[in-house]
Design a protein around this motif. Structure first.
Motif, PDB file in Angstrom:
ATOM      1  N   SER A 207     -27.248-128.248  20.637  1.00 31.94           N
ATOM      2  CA  SER A 207     -28.556-127.607  20.658  1.00 31.94           C
ATOM      3  C   SER A 207     -28.403-126.098  20.587  1.00 31.94           C
ATOM      4  CB  SER A 207     -29.301-127.990  21.937  1.00 31.94           C
ATOM      5  OG  SER A 207     -28.649-127.423  23.060  1.00 31.94           O
ATOM      6  N   GLU A 208     -29.531-125.433  20.340  1.00 32.00           N
ATOM      7  CA  GLU A 208     -29.513-123.972  20.283  1.00 32.00           C
ATOM      8  C   GLU A 208     -29.071-123.385  21.624  1.00 32.00           C
ATOM      9  OE1 GLU A 208     -32.444-120.239  19.055  1.00 32.00           O
ATOM     10  OE2 GLU A 208     -33.239-122.279  19.192  1.00 32.00           O
ATOM     11  N   SER A 209     -29.530-123.998  22.725  1.00 27.08           N
ATOM     12  CA  SER A 209     -29.151-123.480  24.047  1.00 27.08           C
ATOM     13  C   SER A 209     -27.655-123.645  24.294  1.00 27.08           C
ATOM     14  CB  SER A 209     -29.953-124.195  25.135  1.00 27.08           C
ATOM     15  OG  SER A 209     -29.699-125.593  25.125  1.00 27.08           O
ATOM     16  N   GLU A 210     -27.068-124.737  23.804  1.00 28.39           N
ATOM     17  CA  GLU A 210     -25.632-124.937  23.979  1.00 28.39           C
ATOM     18  C   GLU A 210     -24.831-123.926  23.173  1.00 28.39           C
ATOM     19  OE1 GLU A 210     -25.056-129.671  24.820  1.00 28.39           O
ATOM     20  OE2 GLU A 210     -25.764-129.080  22.834  1.00 28.39           O
ATOM     21  N   LEU A 211     -25.270-123.656  21.945  1.00 28.66           N
ATOM     22  CA  LEU A 211     -24.586-122.667  21.125  1.00 28.66           C
ATOM     23  C   LEU A 211     -24.716-121.271  21.738  1.00 28.66           C
ATOM     24  CD1 LEU A 211     -25.714-123.935  17.608  1.00 28.66           C
ATOM     25  CD2 LEU A 211     -23.398-124.021  18.531  1.00 28.66           C
ATOM     26  N   THR A 212     -25.902-120.976  22.275  1.00 32.59           N
ATOM     27  CA  THR A 212     -26.106-119.690  22.941  1.00 32.59           C
ATOM     28  C   THR A 212     -25.193-119.550  24.152  1.00 32.59           C
ATOM     29  OG1 THR A 212     -28.418-119.636  22.219  1.00 32.59           O
ATOM     30  CG2 THR A 212     -27.806-118.198  24.055  1.00 32.59           C
ATOM     31  N   ALA A 213     -25.035-120.648  24.895  1.00 30.35           N
ATOM     32  CA  ALA A 213     -24.157-120.628  26.064  1.00 30.35           C
ATOM     33  C   ALA A 213     -22.708-120.374  25.664  1.00 30.35           C
ATOM     34  CB  ALA A 213     -24.270-121.949  26.826  1.00 30.35           C
ATOM     35  N   ILE A 214     -22.291-120.919  24.522  1.00 25.38           N
ATOM     36  CA  ILE A 214     -20.927-120.672  24.040  1.00 25.38           C
ATOM     37  C   ILE A 214     -20.735-119.186  23.746  1.00 25.38           C
ATOM     38  CG2 ILE A 214     -19.329-121.081  22.130  1.00 25.38           C
ATOM     39  CD1 ILE A 214     -20.460-123.910  21.936  1.00 25.38           C
ATOM     40  N   LEU A 215     -21.707-118.596  23.073  1.00 21.76           N
ATOM     41  CA  LEU A 215     -21.617-117.166  22.769  1.00 21.76           C
ATOM     42  C   LEU A 215     -21.569-116.333  24.048  1.00 21.76           C
ATOM     43  CD1 LEU A 215     -24.132-116.842  19.784  1.00 21.76           C
ATOM     44  CD2 LEU A 215     -21.648-116.657  19.688  1.00 21.76           C
ATOM     45  N   ASP A 216     -22.403-116.694  25.007  1.00 21.29           N
ATOM     46  CA  ASP A 216     -22.436-115.945  26.264  1.00 21.29           C
ATOM     47  C   ASP A 216     -21.123-116.077  27.029  1.00 21.29           C
ATOM     48  OD1 ASP A 216     -24.973-115.046  25.769  1.00 21.29           O
ATOM     49  OD2 ASP A 216     -25.961-116.604  26.960  1.00 21.29           O
ATOM     50  N   SER A 217     -20.561-117.297  27.047  1.00 28.81           N
ATOM     51  CA  SER A 217     -19.343-117.516  27.825  1.00 28.81           C
ATOM     52  C   SER A 217     -18.164-116.745  27.261  1.00 28.81           C
ATOM     53  CB  SER A 217     -19.013-119.016  27.882  1.00 28.81           C
ATOM     54  OG  SER A 217     -18.685-119.512  26.593  1.00 28.81           O
ATOM     55  N   TYR A 218     -18.168-116.502  25.945  1.00 29.36           N
ATOM     56  CA  TYR A 218     -17.092-115.732  25.330  1.00 29.36           C
ATOM     57  C   TYR A 218     -17.496-114.274  25.071  1.00 29.36           C
ATOM     58  CZ  TYR A 218     -14.287-119.910  24.658  1.00 29.36           C
ATOM     59  OH  TYR A 218     -13.523-121.029  24.874  1.00 29.36           O
ATOM     60  N   ARG A 219     -18.658-113.887  25.606  1.00 32.74           N
ATOM     61  CA  ARG A 219     -19.157-112.513  25.486  1.00 32.74           C
ATOM     62  C   ARG A 219     -19.240-112.073  24.025  1.00 32.74           C
ATOM     63  NH1 ARG A 219     -15.663-109.682  30.425  1.00 32.74           N
ATOM     64  NH2 ARG A 219     -16.363-111.105  32.070  1.00 32.74           N
ATOM     65  N   GLN A 220     -19.800-112.932  23.202  1.00 33.34           N
ATOM     66  CA  GLN A 220     -19.910-112.655  21.771  1.00 33.34           C
ATOM     67  C   GLN A 220     -21.353-112.539  21.312  1.00 33.34           C
ATOM     68  OE1 GLN A 220     -17.296-112.115  19.567  1.00 33.34           O
ATOM     69  NE2 GLN A 220     -16.139-112.042  21.473  1.00 33.34           N
ATOM     70  N   SER A 221     -22.294-112.441  22.242  1.00 29.08           N
ATOM     71  CA  SER A 221     -23.703-112.439  21.853  1.00 29.08           C
ATOM     72  C   SER A 221     -24.075-111.220  21.024  1.00 29.08           C
ATOM     73  CB  SER A 221     -24.596-112.517  23.097  1.00 29.08           C
ATOM     74  OG  SER A 221     -24.313-111.444  23.973  1.00 29.08           O
ATOM     75  N   LEU A 222     -23.312-110.123  21.130  1.00 31.69           N
ATOM     76  CA  LEU A 222     -23.597-108.942  20.319  1.00 31.69           C
ATOM     77  C   LEU A 222     -22.896-108.973  18.965  1.00 31.69           C
ATOM     78  CD1 LEU A 222     -23.440-106.045  22.951  1.00 31.69           C
ATOM     79  CD2 LEU A 222     -25.445-107.251  22.076  1.00 31.69           C
ATOM     80  N   ASN A 223     -21.985-109.922  18.792  1.00 42.74           N
ATOM     81  CA  ASN A 223     -21.206-109.981  17.554  1.00 42.74           C
ATOM     82  C   ASN A 223     -21.635-111.111  16.624  1.00 42.74           C
ATOM     83  OD1 ASN A 223     -19.494-107.852  18.417  1.00 42.74           O
ATOM     84  ND2 ASN A 223     -18.352-109.295  19.684  1.00 42.74           N
ATOM     85  N   LEU A 224     -22.152-112.194  17.193  1.00 43.08           N
ATOM     86  CA  LEU A 224     -22.527-113.366  16.400  1.00 43.08           C
ATOM     87  C   LEU A 224     -23.907-113.840  16.818  1.00 43.08           C
ATOM     88  CD1 LEU A 224     -19.348-115.637  16.344  1.00 43.08           C
ATOM     89  CD2 LEU A 224     -20.410-114.562  14.370  1.00 43.08           C
ATOM     90  N   GLY A 225     -24.616-114.429  15.871  1.00 39.95           N
ATOM     91  CA  GLY A 225     -25.855-115.107  16.196  1.00 39.95           C
ATOM     92  C   GLY A 225     -25.621-116.603  16.256  1.00 39.95           C
ATOM     93  N   VAL A 226     -26.592-117.336  16.773  1.00 36.92           N
ATOM     94  CA  VAL A 226     -26.458-118.788  16.897  1.00 36.92           C
ATOM     95  C   VAL A 226     -26.270-119.431  15.529  1.00 36.92           C
ATOM     96  CG1 VAL A 226     -27.673-120.877  17.580  1.00 36.92           C
ATOM     97  CG2 VAL A 226     -27.740-118.881  19.060  1.00 36.92           C
ATOM     98  N   GLU A 227     -27.009-118.933  14.528  1.00 34.82           N
ATOM     99  CA  GLU A 227     -26.910-119.500  13.184  1.00 34.82           C
ATOM    100  C   GLU A 227     -25.500-119.334  12.626  1.00 34.82           C
ATOM    101  OE1 GLU A 227     -28.084-121.130   9.449  1.00 34.82           O
ATOM    102  OE2 GLU A 227     -29.129-121.094  11.366  1.00 34.82           O
ATOM    103  N   ASP A 228     -24.915-118.143  12.792  1.00 33.50           N
ATOM    104  CA  ASP A 228     -23.564-117.918  12.295  1.00 33.50           C
ATOM    105  C   ASP A 228     -22.550-118.786  13.032  1.00 33.50           C
ATOM    106  OD1 ASP A 228     -23.772-116.295  10.167  1.00 33.50           O
ATOM    107  OD2 ASP A 228     -23.186-114.446  11.167  1.00 33.50           O
TER     108      ASP A 228
END
Length: 394
Positions: A207-228
């Motif tokens: 889900s979108e929330s799971e992908l967002t959580a992955i980005l947050d856990s690796y501190r990549q929310s400023l480098n990648l979007g959920v779509e990418d």
């Protein structure tokens, strides 16, 4: 590992970490980014020059340096979350407001710079509008008290807001013209076929929330979007699947008994072949099976639709006209609507290389060529059958 070897390893890793981390850029991508930024900056300068009589400052002060940094982001890395319209416009305008406010409160130039930058970073993070050039916008205001005296908080509207908005619009136009995506593609946006389904390679079961959580856990929310992230995971899954295809090549799975048409074949005859055989694609060949292109069923539909709009008639009438006798005018031959830029393979091309091409939803069949002549074609059906056989023997 002894201490000497351990120190050598750490030293080697340190030197490697100081080198380039970006992969080599393709020449076409370099030219695309540079050309877009060059054209956009020129048009921005022209826009300000034309608007100069209505602005209370010289034209030389309107094209501020941070616009160059914004252009680099918008045209060189348009997929970056830091380059998106909200980040660019809100980030730059917010920084301009902060810079002007700091100039009005503090007299010391160095203190103005430090405070302006120190406030811009947390405020843009809180506004979800991180845009690196915003720091330069704040510093520009802090270093230019005469500019602030002239414009006041209007500095945030023009040149900062207006200039940033012009760059964003030009980046959107350039992305569309050069085959890129800008603004950032939104997760759950319509897929390439206009439906709610994501592209086949992005159907991850996450889900979108799971992908967002992955980005947050690796501190990549400023480098990648959920779509990418979804595209990268999907591409990795496809690549991993290619490792299980074994030594199979295109020659092992391709269809060899080909039904072909020539560039002069009428579209009425092409439509008849599609009906009789149930194909979705037909190779277009010349003498001695020299390959020219592929015509897909969808090409007939698109051509009829375009003719219907152009001639202001119904789709059915346009289709009848398209597949009618050659004397009725219009695009009546296979060569007029065939595709010539689709992926191609040779008999020795590994199946692993064909899998991503057939999985992304944009290509139904890959012709297999030998010295410019078609010797077979690999369709999605061929690929599914091959993978099914592989799964039974795994």
């Amino acid at each position: 590992m002894n201490q000497k070897t351990d120190r050598q390893t750490r030293g080697s890793l340190l030197w490697r970490s100081l080198g380039p981390v970006l992969p080599p850029a393709r020449p076409a991508e370099t030219i695309r980014a540079a050309s877009g930024a060059l054209i956009a900056t020129a048009l921005l300068a022209l826009s300000f020059a034309m608007a100069a009589p209505n602005l209370p400052l010289p034209a030389s002060l309107t094209l501020i340096a941070p616009f160059g940094a914004s252009a680099v982001l918008l045209f060189a890395v348009p997929n970056s979350p830091l380059a998106q319209p909200w980040s660019a416009l809100v980030g730059n305008v917010l920084a301009a407001l902060i810079g002007v406010a700091v100039v009005k409160v503090f007299d010391d130039p160095n203190l103005r710079i430090v405070v302006a930058l120190g406030l811009t970073i947390p405020m843009t993070i809180l506004a979800r509008a991180v845009h690196p050039p915003a720091g330069a916008v704040a510093m520009t205001a802090a270093l230019s008290p005469e500019l602030v005296d002239t414009l006041g908080f209007g500095f945030a509207a023009a040149p900062v807001g207006l200039g940033t908005l012009i760059l964003i619009v030009l980046a959107m136009v350039w992305a569309r013209l050069s085959g890129r995506h800008y603004p950032f593609r939104v997760y759950h946006a319509p897929g390439p076929f206009g439906t709610a389904d994501a592209p086949p390679t992005e159907r991850l079961g996450l889900s979108e929330s799971e992908l967002t959580a992955i980005l947050d856990s690796y501190r990549q929310s400023l480098n990648l979007g959920v779509e990418d992230l979804a595209r990268l995971i999907g591409a990795a899954e496809i690549q991993a699947a290619t490792h299980r295809t074994g030594p199979l090549t295109a020659a092992d799975i391709m269809s060899r008994d080909l039904v072909t048409v020539s560039p002069e074949t009428s579209l009425d005859e092409v439509a008849g072949i599609f009906r009789r055989h149930g194909f979705t694609s037909l190779p277009v060949v010349g003498p001695e099976m020299r390959f020219f292109g592929v015509i897909f069923q969808i090409h007939l539909i698109r051509q009829a639709r375009e003719d219907a709009f152009r001639l202001e008639t119904r789709f059915a009438a346009a289709m009848r006209r398209l597949t009618g006798s050659p004397g009725e005018g219009g695009a009546k031959r296979a060569g007029d609507i065939m595709a010539v830029a689709n992926p191609r393979a040779t008999p020795t091309t590994p199946v692993a290389a064909l899998l991503p091409q057939l999985a992304d939803g944009h290509c139904d069949a890959v012709p297999v060529l030998s010295k410019g002549r078609i010797v077979g074609i690999v369709t999605r059906t061929d690929m599914i059958a091959a993978l099914a056989r592989q799964s039974l023997t795994a």
